[in-house]
Design an enzyme around this catalytic site. Sequence first.
Site, PDB file in Angstrom:
ATOM      1  N   ASP A   1      -1.946  -7.477 -10.719  1.00 19.59           N
ATOM      2  CA  ASP A   1      -3.275  -6.953 -10.422  1.00 19.59           C
ATOM      3  C   ASP A   1      -3.339  -6.307  -9.039  1.00 19.59           C
ATOM      4  O   ASP A   1      -4.096  -5.357  -8.826  1.00 19.59           O
ATOM      5  CB  ASP A   1      -4.308  -8.075 -10.524  1.00 19.59           C
ATOM      6  CG  ASP A   1      -4.464  -8.587 -11.948  1.00 19.59           C
ATOM      7  OD1 ASP A   1      -4.115  -7.832 -12.885  1.00 19.59           O
ATOM      8  OD2 ASP A   1      -4.916  -9.726 -12.130  1.00 19.59           O
TER       9      ASP A   1
ATOM     10  N   SER B   1       1.749 -12.132 -11.435  1.00 17.10           N
ATOM     11  CA  SER B   1       1.523 -13.568 -11.620  1.00 17.10           C
ATOM     12  C   SER B   1       0.460 -13.849 -12.674  1.00 17.10           C
ATOM     13  O   SER B   1       0.583 -14.779 -13.464  1.00 17.10           O
ATOM     14  CB  SER B   1       1.106 -14.201 -10.285  1.00 17.10           C
ATOM     15  OG  SER B   1       2.107 -14.031  -9.318  1.00 17.10           O
ATOM     16  N   THR B   2      -0.613 -13.039 -12.705  1.00 15.52           N
ATOM     17  CA  THR B   2      -1.717 -13.306 -13.631  1.00 15.52           C
ATOM     18  C   THR B   2      -1.954 -12.164 -14.598  1.00 15.52           C
ATOM     19  O   THR B   2      -2.198 -12.387 -15.772  1.00 15.52           O
ATOM     20  CB  THR B   2      -3.019 -13.572 -12.847  1.00 15.52           C
ATOM     21  OG1 THR B   2      -3.287 -12.461 -11.976  1.00 15.52           O
ATOM     22  CG2 THR B   2      -2.894 -14.841 -12.022  1.00 15.52           C
TER      23      THR B   2
ATOM     24  N   ASN C   1       0.806  -1.231   0.000  1.00 12.62           N
ATOM     25  CA  ASN C   1       0.000   0.000   0.000  1.00 12.62           C
ATOM     26  C   ASN C   1       0.835   1.276   0.000  1.00 12.62           C
ATOM     27  O   ASN C   1       0.304   2.364   0.261  1.00 12.62           O
ATOM     28  CB  ASN C   1      -0.971   0.021   1.189  1.00 12.62           C
ATOM     29  CG  ASN C   1      -2.030  -1.051   1.072  1.00 12.62           C
ATOM     30  OD1 ASN C   1      -2.549  -1.297  -0.016  1.00 12.62           O
ATOM     31  ND2 ASN C   1      -2.346  -1.705   2.176  1.00 12.62           N
TER      32      ASN C   1
ATOM     33  N   GLU D   1      -3.838  -1.090  -5.878  1.00 17.45           N
ATOM     34  CA  GLU D   1      -3.319   0.000  -5.048  1.00 17.45           C
ATOM     35  C   GLU D   1      -3.493   1.351  -5.750  1.00 17.45           C
ATOM     36  O   GLU D   1      -3.957   2.334  -5.153  1.00 17.45           O
ATOM     37  CB  GLU D   1      -1.846  -0.215  -4.739  1.00 17.45           C
ATOM     38  CG  GLU D   1      -1.558  -1.214  -3.639  1.00 17.45           C
ATOM     39  CD  GLU D   1      -0.127  -1.084  -3.127  1.00 17.45           C
ATOM     40  OE1 GLU D   1       0.343   0.068  -2.991  1.00 17.45           O
ATOM     41  OE2 GLU D   1       0.511  -2.121  -2.885  1.00 17.45           O
TER      42      GLU D   1
END
Length: 559
Positions: A208, A251-252, A184, A213
Amino acid sequence: MVAAAEEVDQVMDHQNAVLLSELFHKYGQVQVTLYRDFLLWKDIRKNWRRSSGSTSPTAHDHAVHMCEIVAVHKTDTSDQTKEAKHLPLNPHAFTVFYVRRTTQHQWRCGEITFYCDDLELCQQWIQTIKNQLSTQTYRPKSLLVYINPYGGKRQGKHIYDQKVAPLFCRACIATDVIVTERANHARDHLETEADLDKYDGVVCVGGDGMFSEILHGLVARTQRERGIDPNQSDAHLAPCPLRIGIIPAGSTDCICFATVGTNDPVTSALHIIVGDSQPMDVCSVHHKDTFLKYSVSLLGYGFFADIQTDSERQRWLGPARYDLSGVKTFLSHNYYEGTVSFVPAEDNVGNPRDKEQCRAGCRVCQHKTSLQEEHHNDEPSHTVSDTWTEIGGKFIAINAANMSCACPRSPQGLSPSAHLADGTADLILVRKCSRLDFFKHLLRHTNKEDQFDHSFVEVHRVRKFRFQPHHNQPVSLEDLGGPQQKADPSPICSQAARCHYGNCTCSHWTCDGEILHHVAIQVSVQCQLIRLFARGIEEEKRHQIPAWLLEAAAHQSVA
Protein backbone atom coordinates in the site's frame (compact mmCIF):
# COMPACT_ATOMS: atom_id res chain seq x y z
CA MET A 1 -16.05 -20.21 -18.14
CA VAL A 2 -18.57 -23.02 -18.52
CA ALA A 3 -22.33 -22.80 -19.00
CA ALA A 4 -25.06 -25.41 -19.50
CA ALA A 5 -25.38 -26.55 -23.14
CA GLU A 6 -29.05 -25.60 -23.51
CA GLU A 7 -28.48 -22.11 -22.09
CA VAL A 8 -25.45 -21.50 -24.29
CA ASP A 9 -27.35 -22.63 -27.40
CA GLN A 10 -30.18 -20.20 -26.63
CA VAL A 11 -27.77 -17.31 -26.30
CA MET A 12 -25.82 -18.26 -29.44
CA ASP A 13 -28.99 -17.91 -31.49
CA HIS A 14 -28.85 -14.14 -30.93
CA GLN A 15 -25.37 -13.68 -32.40
CA ASN A 16 -23.96 -14.32 -35.84
CA ALA A 17 -20.81 -16.42 -36.05
CA VAL A 18 -17.66 -14.72 -37.31
CA LEU A 19 -15.86 -18.01 -37.90
CA LEU A 20 -16.84 -21.66 -37.45
CA SER A 21 -14.76 -24.82 -37.93
CA GLU A 22 -14.53 -28.42 -36.84
CA LEU A 23 -11.14 -28.81 -35.17
CA PHE A 24 -9.47 -31.13 -32.70
CA HIS A 25 -8.12 -30.75 -29.19
CA LYS A 26 -6.40 -33.34 -27.01
CA TYR A 27 -9.68 -34.96 -25.94
CA GLY A 28 -11.30 -35.27 -29.36
CA GLN A 29 -13.12 -33.41 -32.12
CA VAL A 30 -14.78 -30.11 -31.35
CA GLN A 31 -16.86 -27.50 -33.09
CA VAL A 32 -15.22 -24.12 -32.53
CA THR A 33 -17.21 -20.94 -33.12
CA LEU A 34 -15.97 -17.38 -32.86
CA TYR A 35 -18.63 -14.75 -32.22
CA ARG A 36 -18.12 -11.04 -31.96
CA ASP A 37 -18.11 -11.14 -28.15
CA PHE A 38 -16.96 -14.64 -27.23
CA LEU A 39 -15.37 -17.92 -28.27
CA LEU A 40 -17.26 -21.21 -27.95
CA TRP A 41 -16.09 -24.79 -28.37
CA LYS A 42 -18.31 -27.87 -28.09
CA ASP A 43 -17.45 -31.58 -28.13
CA ILE A 44 -18.54 -33.42 -31.26
CA ARG A 45 -16.87 -36.82 -30.92
CA LYS A 46 -15.05 -37.97 -27.82
CA ASN A 47 -11.75 -39.76 -28.18
CA TRP A 48 -11.36 -43.51 -27.90
CA ARG A 49 -10.10 -43.25 -24.31
CA ARG A 50 -13.19 -41.46 -23.07
CA SER A 51 -15.57 -43.70 -25.04
CA SER A 52 -13.93 -46.74 -23.42
CA GLY A 53 -14.73 -45.48 -19.95
CA SER A 54 -11.82 -43.18 -19.14
CA THR A 55 -12.49 -40.50 -16.53
CA SER A 56 -10.19 -37.90 -18.09
CA PRO A 57 -11.79 -34.54 -17.27
CA THR A 58 -13.18 -32.34 -20.03
CA ALA A 59 -15.99 -29.82 -20.33
CA HIS A 60 -18.61 -30.39 -23.03
CA ASP A 61 -19.29 -26.71 -23.66
CA HIS A 62 -16.93 -23.81 -23.04
CA ALA A 63 -17.66 -20.14 -23.57
CA VAL A 64 -14.97 -17.50 -23.07
CA HIS A 65 -15.72 -13.80 -23.36
CA MET A 66 -13.55 -12.04 -25.91
CA CYS A 67 -12.51 -9.45 -23.32
CA GLU A 68 -11.06 -12.30 -21.21
CA ILE A 69 -8.94 -13.83 -23.95
CA VAL A 70 -5.36 -13.00 -23.05
CA ALA A 71 -3.68 -13.90 -26.34
CA VAL A 72 -3.59 -16.34 -29.25
CA HIS A 73 -0.38 -17.84 -30.65
CA LYS A 74 0.61 -20.42 -33.26
CA THR A 75 1.74 -23.64 -31.60
CA ASP A 76 4.65 -25.88 -32.46
CA THR A 77 3.23 -29.37 -33.12
CA SER A 78 6.54 -31.13 -33.64
CA ASP A 79 6.29 -32.53 -30.12
CA GLN A 80 2.63 -33.40 -29.69
CA THR A 81 1.70 -34.60 -26.25
CA LYS A 82 0.92 -38.23 -25.68
CA GLU A 83 -2.68 -37.27 -24.96
CA ALA A 84 -2.99 -36.01 -28.56
CA LYS A 85 -1.23 -38.95 -30.28
CA HIS A 86 -4.56 -40.66 -30.92
CA LEU A 87 -5.81 -37.78 -33.07
CA PRO A 88 -5.54 -37.80 -36.86
CA LEU A 89 -2.34 -36.23 -38.13
CA ASN A 90 -2.80 -32.49 -37.61
CA PRO A 91 0.44 -30.65 -38.32
CA HIS A 92 -0.92 -27.18 -37.52
CA ALA A 93 -2.21 -25.79 -34.25
CA PHE A 94 -2.94 -22.59 -32.35
CA THR A 95 -3.34 -21.95 -28.62
CA VAL A 96 -5.82 -19.58 -27.02
CA PHE A 97 -4.88 -18.23 -23.59
CA TYR A 98 -7.78 -17.00 -21.48
CA VAL A 99 -8.88 -16.06 -17.97
CA ARG A 100 -9.83 -19.07 -15.88
CA ARG A 101 -11.49 -18.51 -12.51
CA THR A 102 -10.56 -20.68 -9.56
CA THR A 103 -11.49 -20.11 -5.90
CA GLN A 104 -11.53 -17.05 -3.65
CA HIS A 105 -11.66 -14.61 -6.60
CA GLN A 106 -8.37 -15.88 -7.98
CA TRP A 107 -7.73 -15.92 -11.72
CA ARG A 108 -5.35 -18.11 -13.66
CA CYS A 109 -4.23 -18.12 -17.29
CA GLY A 110 -5.95 -21.11 -18.86
CA GLU A 111 -5.11 -22.39 -22.31
CA ILE A 112 -6.66 -24.56 -25.01
CA THR A 113 -4.86 -25.81 -28.12
CA PHE A 114 -6.78 -26.54 -31.33
CA TYR A 115 -5.32 -28.73 -34.11
CA CYS A 116 -6.11 -28.80 -37.82
CA ASP A 117 -4.53 -30.11 -41.03
CA ASP A 118 -4.91 -26.89 -43.01
CA LEU A 119 -2.24 -24.20 -42.53
CA GLU A 120 -4.40 -21.51 -44.13
CA LEU A 121 -7.30 -22.30 -41.80
CA CYS A 122 -4.98 -22.21 -38.78
CA GLN A 123 -3.64 -18.81 -39.79
CA GLN A 124 -7.16 -17.56 -40.43
CA TRP A 125 -8.21 -18.44 -36.89
CA ILE A 126 -5.16 -16.77 -35.37
CA GLN A 127 -5.57 -13.59 -37.40
CA THR A 128 -9.32 -13.34 -36.86
CA ILE A 129 -9.00 -13.66 -33.08
CA LYS A 130 -6.20 -11.10 -33.09
CA ASN A 131 -8.38 -8.74 -35.11
CA GLN A 132 -11.18 -9.14 -32.58
CA LEU A 133 -8.78 -8.41 -29.71
CA SER A 134 -7.40 -5.32 -31.48
CA THR A 135 -10.83 -3.68 -31.32
CA GLN A 136 -10.60 -3.62 -27.52
CA THR A 137 -8.90 -0.25 -27.24
CA TYR A 138 -9.11 -0.22 -23.43
CA ARG A 139 -6.37 -2.87 -23.23
CA PRO A 140 -2.94 -1.48 -22.35
CA LYS A 141 -0.18 -1.82 -24.91
CA SER A 142 2.59 -0.06 -22.99
CA LEU A 143 3.10 0.16 -19.22
CA LEU A 144 5.45 1.95 -16.85
CA VAL A 145 6.29 -0.44 -13.98
CA TYR A 146 7.77 0.50 -10.60
CA ILE A 147 9.08 -2.28 -8.36
CA ASN A 148 9.73 -1.80 -4.65
CA PRO A 149 12.43 -4.39 -3.83
CA TYR A 150 12.21 -3.75 -0.07
CA GLY A 151 8.48 -3.90 0.72
CA GLY A 152 6.77 -6.76 2.55
CA LYS A 153 9.03 -9.80 2.48
CA ARG A 154 11.37 -8.25 -0.12
CA GLN A 155 9.86 -10.43 -2.85
CA GLY A 156 8.69 -7.68 -5.22
CA LYS A 157 11.25 -8.19 -7.98
CA HIS A 158 11.01 -11.98 -7.79
CA ILE A 159 7.21 -11.85 -7.99
CA TYR A 160 7.31 -9.59 -11.02
CA ASP A 161 10.03 -11.51 -12.88
CA GLN A 162 8.58 -14.97 -12.23
CA LYS A 163 4.80 -14.44 -12.24
CA VAL A 164 3.92 -11.17 -13.96
CA ALA A 165 6.48 -10.41 -16.67
CA PRO A 166 5.81 -13.69 -18.56
CA LEU A 167 2.08 -12.86 -18.71
CA PHE A 168 2.74 -9.33 -19.97
CA CYS A 169 5.06 -10.79 -22.61
CA ARG A 170 2.44 -13.34 -23.69
CA ALA A 171 -0.11 -10.54 -24.08
CA CYS A 172 2.41 -8.47 -26.12
CA ILE A 173 2.46 -5.61 -23.60
CA ALA A 174 5.61 -3.47 -23.73
CA THR A 175 7.00 -2.45 -20.34
CA ASP A 176 9.56 -0.04 -18.97
CA VAL A 177 10.63 -1.25 -15.53
CA ILE A 178 12.14 0.90 -12.79
CA VAL A 179 13.35 -0.71 -9.56
CA THR A 180 13.10 1.99 -6.90
CA GLU A 181 16.20 2.82 -4.89
CA ARG A 182 14.81 5.01 -2.12
CA ALA A 183 11.61 6.20 -0.48
CA ASN A 184 9.47 8.37 -2.81
CA HIS A 185 11.63 7.47 -5.81
CA ALA A 186 8.52 6.49 -7.82
CA ARG A 187 6.56 9.56 -6.69
CA ASP A 188 9.33 11.98 -7.66
CA HIS A 189 9.95 10.30 -11.01
CA LEU A 190 6.26 10.35 -11.93
CA GLU A 191 5.80 13.93 -10.86
CA THR A 192 8.74 15.44 -12.72
CA GLU A 193 10.57 13.10 -15.11
CA ALA A 194 8.38 10.37 -16.58
CA ASP A 195 7.17 10.79 -20.18
CA LEU A 196 3.61 9.69 -19.47
CA ASP A 197 2.44 10.17 -23.06
CA LYS A 198 4.25 6.93 -23.93
CA TYR A 199 2.15 4.75 -21.61
CA ASP A 200 -1.37 3.43 -21.18
CA GLY A 201 -0.96 2.93 -17.45
CA VAL A 202 1.33 2.79 -14.45
CA VAL A 203 1.91 -0.39 -12.44
CA CYS A 204 3.31 -0.60 -8.92
CA VAL A 205 4.78 -3.82 -7.57
CA GLY A 206 4.73 -3.53 -3.78
CA GLY A 207 2.39 -2.80 -0.92
CA ASP A 208 0.00 0.00 0.00
CA GLY A 209 2.92 2.35 0.61
CA MET A 210 4.16 1.88 -2.94
CA PHE A 211 0.68 2.49 -4.27
CA SER A 212 0.54 5.71 -2.26
CA GLU A 213 3.73 6.90 -3.96
CA ILE A 214 2.24 6.26 -7.41
CA LEU A 215 -1.02 7.96 -6.42
CA HIS A 216 0.68 11.10 -5.12
CA GLY A 217 2.98 11.35 -8.13
CA LEU A 218 0.19 11.00 -10.68
CA VAL A 219 -2.29 13.27 -8.92
CA ALA A 220 0.31 15.99 -8.30
CA ARG A 221 1.44 15.85 -11.95
CA THR A 222 -2.16 16.05 -13.20
CA GLN A 223 -3.06 19.05 -11.02
CA ARG A 224 0.09 20.93 -12.00
CA GLU A 225 -0.58 20.39 -15.70
CA ARG A 226 -4.19 21.57 -15.25
CA GLY A 227 -3.18 24.61 -13.21
CA ILE A 228 -5.02 23.49 -10.06
CA ASP A 229 -3.63 24.43 -6.64
CA PRO A 230 -3.84 21.35 -4.35
CA ASN A 231 -3.43 23.56 -1.26
CA GLN A 232 -6.98 24.87 -1.74
CA SER A 233 -9.05 22.54 0.43
CA ASP A 234 -12.25 23.19 -1.54
CA ALA A 235 -10.67 22.72 -4.98
CA HIS A 236 -12.18 20.11 -7.30
CA LEU A 237 -9.21 18.10 -8.52
CA ALA A 238 -8.81 16.92 -12.11
CA PRO A 239 -9.06 13.12 -12.63
CA CYS A 240 -5.86 11.32 -13.57
CA PRO A 241 -5.83 10.15 -17.21
CA LEU A 242 -3.73 7.01 -16.64
CA ARG A 243 -4.97 3.91 -14.88
CA ILE A 244 -2.98 2.38 -12.04
CA GLY A 245 -2.25 -1.32 -11.69
CA ILE A 246 -1.32 -2.98 -8.39
CA ILE A 247 0.76 -6.15 -8.22
CA PRO A 248 0.56 -7.04 -4.50
CA ALA A 249 3.92 -7.64 -2.82
CA GLY A 250 3.55 -5.89 0.53
CA SER A 251 2.60 -6.68 4.11
CA THR A 252 -1.16 -6.04 3.91
CA ASP A 253 -2.14 -5.05 0.34
CA CYS A 254 -5.46 -3.71 1.60
CA ILE A 255 -6.25 -1.72 -1.55
CA CYS A 256 -5.70 -4.68 -3.84
CA PHE A 257 -7.84 -6.94 -1.65
CA ALA A 258 -10.70 -4.41 -1.59
CA THR A 259 -10.75 -3.89 -5.37
CA VAL A 260 -10.06 -7.40 -6.69
CA GLY A 261 -10.96 -9.67 -3.78
CA THR A 262 -7.59 -11.36 -3.35
CA ASN A 263 -3.93 -10.51 -2.79
CA ASP A 264 -2.72 -12.67 -5.67
CA PRO A 265 -0.20 -11.22 -8.17
CA VAL A 266 -1.29 -13.43 -11.08
CA THR A 267 -4.91 -12.34 -10.66
CA SER A 268 -3.89 -8.67 -10.59
CA ALA A 269 -1.71 -9.11 -13.68
CA LEU A 270 -4.62 -10.62 -15.61
CA HIS A 271 -6.91 -7.74 -14.59
CA ILE A 272 -4.30 -5.38 -16.04
CA ILE A 273 -3.94 -7.37 -19.27
CA VAL A 274 -7.67 -7.47 -20.04
CA GLY A 275 -7.88 -3.73 -19.39
CA ASP A 276 -10.30 -3.60 -16.49
CA SER A 277 -11.15 -0.13 -15.20
CA GLN A 278 -12.44 0.66 -11.70
CA PRO A 279 -12.95 4.31 -10.65
CA MET A 280 -11.92 5.20 -7.10
CA ASP A 281 -12.54 8.09 -4.75
CA VAL A 282 -9.60 9.82 -3.11
CA CYS A 283 -9.64 11.90 0.08
CA SER A 284 -7.57 15.08 0.06
CA VAL A 285 -6.32 15.97 3.55
CA HIS A 286 -5.45 19.54 4.55
CA HIS A 287 -4.32 21.49 7.58
CA LYS A 288 -5.73 24.99 7.14
CA ASP A 289 -4.58 25.99 3.63
CA THR A 290 -1.78 23.43 3.40
CA PHE A 291 -2.15 20.13 1.55
CA LEU A 292 -0.94 17.16 3.62
CA LYS A 293 -1.77 13.86 1.95
CA TYR A 294 -4.12 11.84 -0.26
CA SER A 295 -5.93 8.81 1.13
CA VAL A 296 -7.79 6.01 -0.62
CA SER A 297 -8.42 3.55 2.19
CA LEU A 298 -8.26 4.58 5.87
CA LEU A 299 -7.81 7.80 7.80
CA GLY A 300 -7.62 6.89 11.46
CA TYR A 301 -7.24 8.86 14.71
CA GLY A 302 -6.76 7.19 18.08
CA PHE A 303 -6.60 3.40 18.20
CA PHE A 304 -5.35 2.56 14.70
CA ALA A 305 -3.02 5.55 14.60
CA ASP A 306 -1.53 4.50 17.93
CA ILE A 307 -0.93 1.01 16.53
CA GLN A 308 0.78 2.50 13.47
CA THR A 309 2.92 4.82 15.59
CA ASP A 310 4.10 2.00 17.85
CA SER A 311 4.64 -0.47 15.00
CA GLU A 312 7.05 1.93 13.29
CA ARG A 313 9.43 1.31 16.18
CA GLN A 314 9.21 -2.44 15.58
CA ARG A 315 9.76 -2.62 11.81
CA TRP A 316 12.48 -5.23 12.29
CA LEU A 317 9.72 -7.68 13.27
CA GLY A 318 8.11 -7.50 9.81
CA PRO A 319 4.32 -7.99 9.56
CA ALA A 320 4.27 -9.44 13.11
CA ARG A 321 4.87 -5.94 14.46
CA TYR A 322 1.20 -5.09 13.88
CA ASP A 323 0.07 -7.90 16.19
CA LEU A 324 2.41 -6.82 18.98
CA SER A 325 1.51 -3.15 18.66
CA GLY A 326 -2.19 -4.02 18.48
CA VAL A 327 -2.06 -5.85 21.81
CA LYS A 328 -0.08 -3.06 23.48
CA THR A 329 -2.46 -0.38 22.20
CA PHE A 330 -5.54 -2.32 23.24
CA LEU A 331 -4.21 -2.78 26.76
CA SER A 332 -3.39 0.95 26.99
CA HIS A 333 -7.05 1.73 26.19
CA ASN A 334 -6.44 5.42 25.49
CA TYR A 335 -9.21 7.84 24.60
CA TYR A 336 -8.98 11.36 23.19
CA GLU A 337 -11.20 14.42 23.32
CA GLY A 338 -12.09 16.54 20.33
CA THR A 339 -14.76 17.81 17.94
CA VAL A 340 -15.71 16.23 14.62
CA SER A 341 -17.66 18.26 12.05
CA PHE A 342 -18.94 16.80 8.79
CA VAL A 343 -21.09 17.43 5.72
CA PRO A 344 -23.50 14.50 5.25
CA ALA A 345 -23.76 12.88 1.84
CA GLU A 346 -26.60 14.09 -0.36
CA ASP A 347 -28.20 12.59 -3.47
CA ASN A 348 -26.62 9.32 -2.48
CA VAL A 349 -27.90 5.78 -2.86
CA GLY A 350 -27.37 3.64 0.21
CA ASN A 351 -26.04 4.13 3.72
CA PRO A 352 -23.25 2.58 5.83
CA ARG A 353 -25.56 0.00 7.44
CA ASP A 354 -27.62 -1.15 4.46
CA LYS A 355 -25.62 -4.39 3.91
CA GLU A 356 -25.20 -3.55 0.21
CA GLN A 357 -21.54 -4.22 -0.44
CA CYS A 358 -19.56 -2.69 -3.29
CA ARG A 359 -19.12 -5.31 -5.98
CA ALA A 360 -18.32 -5.40 -9.70
CA GLY A 361 -21.00 -3.35 -11.50
CA CYS A 362 -22.05 -1.74 -8.20
CA ARG A 363 -25.33 0.15 -8.66
CA VAL A 364 -24.42 2.74 -6.02
CA CYS A 365 -21.20 3.71 -7.80
CA GLN A 366 -22.86 3.57 -11.22
CA HIS A 367 -25.60 5.87 -9.95
CA LYS A 368 -22.94 8.37 -8.87
CA THR A 369 -21.23 8.10 -12.27
CA SER A 370 -24.53 8.88 -14.00
CA LEU A 371 -25.10 11.91 -11.77
CA GLN A 372 -21.60 13.18 -12.51
CA GLU A 373 -22.16 12.87 -16.25
CA GLU A 374 -25.48 14.74 -15.98
CA HIS A 375 -23.93 17.55 -13.96
CA HIS A 376 -21.01 17.76 -16.38
CA ASN A 377 -23.42 18.29 -19.28
CA ASP A 378 -25.53 20.85 -17.43
CA GLU A 379 -24.88 24.56 -17.45
CA PRO A 380 -23.00 25.84 -14.38
CA SER A 381 -25.39 26.61 -11.54
CA HIS A 382 -25.13 28.40 -8.24
CA THR A 383 -23.10 26.70 -5.52
CA VAL A 384 -25.09 25.08 -2.72
CA SER A 385 -23.68 25.95 0.70
CA ASP A 386 -22.53 23.03 2.84
CA THR A 387 -24.47 22.21 5.98
CA TRP A 388 -22.13 21.06 8.73
CA THR A 389 -23.00 18.75 11.62
CA GLU A 390 -20.84 18.94 14.76
CA ILE A 391 -20.17 16.18 17.31
CA GLY A 392 -17.87 16.55 20.31
CA GLY A 393 -16.75 14.15 23.00
CA LYS A 394 -14.17 11.59 24.06
CA PHE A 395 -13.25 9.04 21.43
CA ILE A 396 -11.23 5.83 21.42
CA ALA A 397 -11.11 5.89 17.63
CA ILE A 398 -12.20 8.08 14.73
CA ASN A 399 -11.97 6.37 11.35
CA ALA A 400 -12.84 7.50 7.83
CA ALA A 401 -13.07 4.66 5.31
CA ASN A 402 -13.13 5.29 1.56
CA MET A 403 -13.58 1.58 0.98
CA SER A 404 -14.48 -1.45 3.07
CA CYS A 405 -10.80 -1.82 4.11
CA ALA A 406 -11.28 -5.57 3.96
CA CYS A 407 -8.23 -7.79 4.26
CA PRO A 408 -7.62 -11.50 4.95
CA ARG A 409 -7.81 -10.92 8.73
CA SER A 410 -10.94 -8.79 8.45
CA PRO A 411 -12.92 -10.13 5.47
CA GLN A 412 -15.73 -7.61 5.97
CA GLY A 413 -13.43 -4.67 6.71
CA LEU A 414 -13.93 -1.58 8.88
CA SER A 415 -17.01 -0.49 6.93
CA PRO A 416 -18.45 -3.42 4.94
CA SER A 417 -20.88 -1.27 2.92
CA ALA A 418 -18.45 1.52 2.00
CA HIS A 419 -18.21 2.12 -1.75
CA LEU A 420 -15.22 2.67 -3.98
CA ALA A 421 -16.60 5.38 -6.24
CA ASP A 422 -19.69 7.08 -4.78
CA GLY A 423 -17.99 10.32 -3.73
CA THR A 424 -18.31 9.64 0.01
CA ALA A 425 -16.42 8.26 3.00
CA ASP A 426 -17.87 6.41 5.98
CA LEU A 427 -17.00 8.30 9.17
CA ILE A 428 -16.92 5.91 12.16
CA LEU A 429 -16.89 7.37 15.67
CA VAL A 430 -16.07 5.04 18.57
CA ARG A 431 -16.73 6.86 21.83
CA LYS A 432 -15.11 6.20 25.18
CA CYS A 433 -16.28 2.83 26.52
CA SER A 434 -15.05 -0.04 28.65
CA ARG A 435 -12.21 -2.23 27.45
CA LEU A 436 -14.60 -5.18 27.22
CA ASP A 437 -17.08 -3.26 25.05
CA PHE A 438 -14.31 -2.10 22.76
CA PHE A 439 -13.06 -5.67 22.45
CA LYS A 440 -16.57 -6.76 21.38
CA HIS A 441 -16.50 -4.05 18.72
CA LEU A 442 -13.10 -5.18 17.43
CA LEU A 443 -14.19 -8.81 17.43
CA ARG A 444 -16.98 -8.02 14.99
CA HIS A 445 -14.40 -6.98 12.41
CA THR A 446 -13.53 -10.66 12.05
CA ASN A 447 -17.08 -11.95 11.49
CA LYS A 448 -20.29 -10.92 9.72
CA GLU A 449 -22.07 -9.33 12.66
CA ASP A 450 -23.02 -5.65 12.55
CA GLN A 451 -19.98 -3.92 14.04
CA PHE A 452 -21.91 -0.64 14.32
CA ASP A 453 -24.62 -2.13 16.53
CA HIS A 454 -23.24 -0.68 19.79
CA SER A 455 -24.44 2.32 21.76
CA PHE A 456 -20.92 3.80 21.76
CA VAL A 457 -20.44 3.50 17.95
CA GLU A 458 -21.98 5.70 15.27
CA VAL A 459 -21.31 5.91 11.56
CA HIS A 460 -22.08 8.65 9.03
CA ARG A 461 -21.68 8.77 5.26
CA VAL A 462 -20.00 12.10 4.52
CA ARG A 463 -18.56 14.21 1.71
CA LYS A 464 -16.30 16.29 3.95
CA PHE A 465 -15.23 16.33 7.56
CA ARG A 466 -12.83 18.12 9.88
CA PHE A 467 -11.38 17.41 13.31
CA GLN A 468 -10.18 19.71 16.06
CA PRO A 469 -8.63 18.37 19.27
CA HIS A 470 -9.76 20.08 22.48
CA HIS A 471 -7.11 22.65 23.30
CA ASN A 472 -6.49 26.30 22.58
CA GLN A 473 -4.18 25.83 19.61
CA PRO A 474 -3.78 23.07 16.99
CA VAL A 475 -1.27 20.38 17.89
CA SER A 476 1.41 19.46 15.36
CA LEU A 477 4.20 16.93 15.40
CA GLU A 478 6.44 19.84 14.52
CA ASP A 479 5.98 21.01 18.14
CA LEU A 480 7.95 18.00 19.29
CA GLY A 481 11.15 19.40 17.84
CA GLY A 482 10.84 22.85 19.45
CA PRO A 483 10.82 24.17 23.01
CA GLN A 484 8.00 23.05 25.26
CA GLN A 485 5.03 25.38 25.21
CA LYS A 486 3.15 26.82 28.13
CA ALA A 487 0.70 24.36 29.63
CA ASP A 488 -2.95 24.51 28.69
CA PRO A 489 -4.92 24.30 31.96
CA SER A 490 -7.95 22.61 30.38
CA PRO A 491 -8.26 18.79 30.46
CA ILE A 492 -7.62 17.21 27.11
CA CYS A 493 -7.64 13.41 27.02
CA SER A 494 -6.46 10.35 28.86
CA GLN A 495 -3.40 8.55 30.12
CA ALA A 496 -0.28 7.95 28.02
CA ALA A 497 0.93 10.83 25.87
CA ARG A 498 1.26 10.45 22.13
CA CYS A 499 2.25 14.01 21.25
CA HIS A 500 2.54 16.94 23.64
CA TYR A 501 1.44 20.52 23.66
CA GLY A 502 2.26 21.67 27.16
CA ASN A 503 0.44 19.25 29.44
CA CYS A 504 -2.11 18.17 26.82
CA THR A 505 -1.99 14.78 25.17
CA CYS A 506 -3.46 13.63 21.89
CA SER A 507 -3.12 10.96 19.24
CA HIS A 508 -2.06 11.32 15.61
CA TRP A 509 -3.78 10.64 12.29
CA THR A 510 -2.68 7.69 10.21
CA CYS A 511 -3.28 8.13 6.49
CA ASP A 512 -3.06 4.85 4.55
CA GLY A 513 -0.35 3.68 6.92
CA GLU A 514 1.59 6.94 7.25
CA ILE A 515 1.50 9.31 10.23
CA LEU A 516 0.41 12.89 9.48
CA HIS A 517 2.25 15.88 10.92
CA HIS A 518 -0.91 17.68 12.05
CA VAL A 519 -3.84 16.71 14.23
CA ALA A 520 -6.34 19.42 13.23
CA ILE A 521 -7.30 18.46 9.68
CA GLN A 522 -9.97 18.99 7.04
CA VAL A 523 -10.85 16.22 4.58
CA SER A 524 -12.71 16.36 1.25
CA VAL A 525 -13.71 13.35 -0.83
CA GLN A 526 -12.66 13.75 -4.48
CA CYS A 527 -15.12 11.64 -6.43
CA GLN A 528 -13.59 9.11 -8.86
CA LEU A 529 -10.25 10.91 -9.01
CA ILE A 530 -8.32 7.84 -10.18
CA ARG A 531 -8.94 4.57 -11.99
CA LEU A 532 -7.42 1.18 -11.30
CA PHE A 533 -6.85 -1.82 -13.54
CA ALA A 534 -9.56 -3.72 -11.64
CA ARG A 535 -13.30 -4.39 -11.89
CA GLY A 536 -14.34 -4.62 -8.26
CA ILE A 537 -14.98 -7.85 -6.39
CA GLU A 538 -17.05 -10.27 -8.44
CA GLU A 539 -20.05 -12.05 -6.97
CA GLU A 540 -19.47 -15.78 -6.92
CA LYS A 541 -22.44 -17.36 -8.69
CA ARG A 542 -22.26 -20.98 -9.65
CA HIS A 543 -24.36 -23.14 -11.98
CA GLN A 544 -25.76 -20.08 -13.72
CA ILE A 545 -25.32 -18.83 -17.24
CA PRO A 546 -22.67 -16.07 -17.13
CA ALA A 547 -24.16 -12.58 -16.94
CA TRP A 548 -21.87 -11.32 -19.71
CA LEU A 549 -23.25 -13.98 -22.04
CA LEU A 550 -26.82 -12.79 -21.52
CA GLU A 551 -25.75 -9.17 -21.95
CA ALA A 552 -23.97 -9.99 -25.19
CA ALA A 553 -27.04 -11.72 -26.55
CA ALA A 554 -29.33 -8.89 -25.53
CA HIS A 555 -27.06 -6.32 -27.14
CA GLN A 556 -26.87 -8.30 -30.36
CA SER A 557 -30.65 -8.80 -30.53
CA VAL A 558 -31.25 -5.06 -30.12
CA ALA A 559 -28.69 -4.26 -32.81
